[in-house]
Design an enzyme around this catalytic site. Structure first.
Site, PDB file in Angstrom:
ATOM      1  N   LYS A  54      -1.570   0.147   1.346  1.00 16.07           N
ATOM      2  CA  LYS A  54      -2.323  -0.138   0.115  1.00 16.07           C
ATOM      3  C   LYS A  54      -1.445  -0.937  -0.855  1.00 16.07           C
ATOM      4  O   LYS A  54      -1.886  -1.921  -1.445  1.00 16.07           O
ATOM      5  CB  LYS A  54      -2.784   1.167  -0.544  1.00 16.07           C
ATOM      6  N   GLN A  98      -2.968  10.199  -3.088  1.00 22.70           N
ATOM      7  CA  GLN A  98      -3.066  10.232  -1.630  1.00 22.70           C
ATOM      8  C   GLN A  98      -3.302  11.667  -1.153  1.00 22.70           C
ATOM      9  O   GLN A  98      -2.580  12.579  -1.537  1.00 22.70           O
ATOM     10  CB  GLN A  98      -1.777   9.653  -1.016  1.00 22.70           C
ATOM     11  N   ASP A 121     -11.452   4.879  -5.947  1.00 26.41           N
ATOM     12  CA  ASP A 121     -11.909   5.437  -4.671  1.00 26.41           C
ATOM     13  C   ASP A 121     -13.413   5.747  -4.712  1.00 26.41           C
ATOM     14  O   ASP A 121     -14.056   5.871  -3.681  1.00 26.41           O
ATOM     15  CB  ASP A 121     -11.165   6.751  -4.370  1.00 26.41           C
TER      16      ASP A 121
END
Ligand code: NAP
Length: 303
Positions: A54, A98, A121
């Protein structure tokens, strides 16, 4: 005739090029650089590799990318305080924590602490609600479903009035993609059916689909004879079915299979995504797209 292969790799590369330009334009016109922070608690090897991927993509696109590594024994309150700090930081437009988190930390509490306007997200209950309401309310679509919609649109598939059948009702894929495809508007406006383990005659539903989206996590679940000739098939499934030695690196790698029998299905479908190289590459790309959107929203609010 063999189906058109919808390459997630190519479409993701195309979107990343578009994003690079958008980032340059945003910077030139407002001075704002999209800022993405990824918080990693502990040192789980799979998590490290996801976070690294990412961060690399974000940097390649010209973002301000921060990886905030925290020790395994970080207290829940300290993680919440860290999120609060980034929530208040105007240079940060996207916050990722995460997963999985160490067992002593309540994941739900942590994810719900992220400012919904920085939840790139798209899993915060506020963003789930915004998607349900639709229209201008929608801020961030969850990344894998958003990637699926992009694949369908960019492959040239007509969605307006199309019969869409979604296999699977998870919160991260099935439910949100069903919601996305039934929205009123371009790239959606479909008639949507969601099927799951409680569904009778799964095959009969699949056979009706102009667009069949399969996210069950069961290798080869969808049989070729369940596919309507000419249908668009999006195979979200990623199933490890064994190991092989990579020709490139000489290392052991997983053999991945989708939820659809690709070789047989491609002789019936009109278009189909491969596994790997279909939906997979789209997820990180859509995360980047959400972060650029978030930075643009901030720029708009300052006008
Ligand atoms: P999940 O949470 O396990 O949900 C699977 C869904 O499929 C459930 O709703 C389940 O029904 C349904 N299902 C399972 N077996 C079925 C069967 N035999 N018949 C009908 N329905 C069945 O999985 P997920 O997180 O949505 O992920 C699905 C797949 O997509 C996995 O292979 C995952 O690795 C992959 N995935 C890929 C990406 C990516 O490429 N970026 C991202 C996310 C997920 P019930 O609700 O009735 O149990």
């Amino acid at each position: 005739m063999s189906a058109k292969i919808i390459s997630g790799k190519d479409i993701a590369a195309e979107i990343k090029e578009e994003l690079k330009k958008e980032v340059e334009e945003l910077k030139a016109s407002t001075g704002i650089v999209p800022g993405l922070v990824t918080i990693l608690v502990g040192a789980d090897p799979a998590s490290i590799s996801y976070v690294t991927a990412k961060g690399k993509t974000a940097k390649d696109l010209g973002f301000n990318s921060i990886q905030d590594d925290q020790s395994e024994d970080l207290k829940e309150d300290d993680l919440l305080a860290l999120i609060d700090k980034y929530n208040k930081d105007d240079s940060i437009h996207g916050i990722l924590v995460q997963l999985p988190l160490p067992k002593h930390i309540d994941e739900k509490k942590v994810l719900n602490a992220i400012d919904p306007d920085k939840d790139v997200d798209g899993f915060h209950p506020v963003n789930v609600g915004r998607l349900m309401i639709g229209g201008d309310e929608v801020k961030f679509l969850p990344c894998t479903p958003a990637g699926i919609q992009e694949l369908i649109i960019r492959s040239g598939m007509e969605t307006n009035g199309a019969e869409v059948v979604v296999v699977g009702r998870s919160n991260i894929v099935g439910k949100p993609i069903a919601n996305i495809m039934l929205q009123k508007g371009a790239g959606a406006n479909s008639t949507v059916t969601v099927v799951h383990t409680g569904t009778k005659n799964l095959d009969e539903h699949c056979k009706r689909a102009d667009i069949l989206i399969v996210a069950a996590g069961v290798p080869g679940l969808v049989k070729p004879e369940w596919i309507k000739p000419g249908a668009c098939v999006i195979d979200v499934g990623v199933n490890r079915v064994g190991e092989k030695i990579s020709e490139k690196t000489g290392r052991k790698i997983a053999i991945l299979k989708g939820d659809v029998d690709f070789d047989a299905a491609k002789e019936i479908a009109g278009s189909i995504t491969p596994v790997p190289g279909g939906v997979g590459p789209m997820t990180i790309t859509m995360l980047m797209k959400n972060t650029v959107k978030s930075a643009k929203m901030l720029a708009e609010s300052k006008k």
